[in-house]
Design a protein around this motif. Sequence first.
Motif, PDB file in Angstrom:
ATOM      1  N   TYR A 230       0.957  -1.029  -0.185  1.00 30.85           N
ATOM      2  CA  TYR A 230      -0.158  -0.075   0.079  1.00 30.85           C
ATOM      3  C   TYR A 230       0.961   1.210  -0.058  1.00 30.85           C
ATOM      4  O   TYR A 230       2.126   1.113   0.084  1.00 30.85           O
ATOM      5  N   LYS A 231       0.205   2.505  -0.329  1.00 25.34           N
ATOM      6  CA  LYS A 231       1.103   3.641  -0.252  1.00 25.34           C
ATOM      7  C   LYS A 231       0.044   4.586   0.811  1.00 25.34           C
ATOM      8  O   LYS A 231      -0.932   4.626   0.806  1.00 25.34           O
ATOM      9  N   THR A 232       1.066   5.299   1.453  1.00 23.50           N
ATOM     10  CA  THR A 232       0.496   6.252   2.456  1.00 23.50           C
ATOM     11  C   THR A 232       0.199   7.718   1.602  1.00 23.50           C
ATOM     12  O   THR A 232       0.414   7.781   0.243  1.00 23.50           O
ATOM     13  N   ASN A 233      -0.560   8.343   2.469  1.00 24.04           N
ATOM     14  CA  ASN A 233      -1.106   9.567   1.773  1.00 24.04           C
ATOM     15  C   ASN A 233       0.014  10.593   1.289  1.00 24.04           C
ATOM     16  O   ASN A 233      -0.035  11.188  -0.004  1.00 24.04           O
ATOM     17  N   GLY A 234       1.247  10.241   1.910  1.00 25.43           N
ATOM     18  CA  GLY A 234       2.624  10.816   1.354  1.00 25.43           C
ATOM     19  C   GLY A 234       3.150  10.107   0.101  1.00 25.43           C
ATOM     20  O   GLY A 234       4.335  11.027  -0.507  1.00 25.43           O
ATOM     21  N   GLY A 235       2.675   9.173  -0.273  1.00 28.09           N
ATOM     22  CA  GLY A 235       3.225   8.488  -1.337  1.00 28.09           C
ATOM     23  C   GLY A 235       4.199   7.490  -1.140  1.00 28.09           C
ATOM     24  O   GLY A 235       4.816   6.804  -2.202  1.00 28.09           O
ATOM     25  N   ALA A 236       4.637   7.113   0.212  1.00 26.45           N
ATOM     26  CA  ALA A 236       5.538   6.217   0.550  1.00 26.45           C
ATOM     27  C   ALA A 236       5.003   4.725   0.336  1.00 26.45           C
ATOM     28  O   ALA A 236       3.921   4.528   0.791  1.00 26.45           O
ATOM     29  N   ALA A 237       5.798   3.906  -0.312  1.00 22.69           N
ATOM     30  CA  ALA A 237       5.215   2.513  -0.574  1.00 22.69           C
ATOM     31  C   ALA A 237       5.723   1.489   0.662  1.00 22.69           C
ATOM     32  O   ALA A 237       6.692   1.588   1.100  1.00 22.69           O
ATOM     33  N   HIS A 238       4.632   0.803   1.176  1.00 25.50           N
ATOM     34  CA  HIS A 238       4.958  -0.058   2.097  1.00 25.50           C
ATOM     35  C   HIS A 238       4.626  -1.541   1.500  1.00 25.50           C
ATOM     36  O   HIS A 238       3.667  -2.029   0.797  1.00 25.50           O
ATOM     37  N   VAL A 239       5.625  -2.278   1.724  1.00 26.67           N
ATOM     38  CA  VAL A 239       5.476  -3.772   1.027  1.00 26.67           C
ATOM     39  C   VAL A 239       6.037  -4.726   2.079  1.00 26.67           C
ATOM     40  O   VAL A 239       6.883  -4.617   2.757  1.00 26.67           O
TER      41      VAL A 239
END
Length: 119
Positions: A98-107
């Motif tokens: 998923y991506k946070t509102n700030g655009g950071a991707a988490h995998v």
Amino acid sequence: QVQLVESGGGLVQAGESLRASCAASEIGFGITMSWYRQAPGKQRELVASITSGGITDSANSVKGRFTTSEDTAKKTVYLQMNSLKPEDTAVYYCNAAYKTNGGAAHVFWGQGTQVTVSS
């Protein structure tokens, strides 16, 4: 953090079916759940995915044979594998992204479950 635990792999003969499960600590909420596989000596490849909106996709190599689905109440994602072939032999991994509102991707990855198809 999303924790993932796969199960349901095993040894089957060509033409048979298996259903792999992935129990997740979180599901939905913009999280795309995917299944990858890695055969010995080969790169990990995407097999199938499902978005939090229920949109599914799968690799050409498994289209018509594999389907993915999720049960949000059980926080579980499934990979139904039909008409298995020896070339489907691999370790199958569950993936949450998923991506946070700030655009950071988490995998996040599970530990994998072995699927072996004998000819």
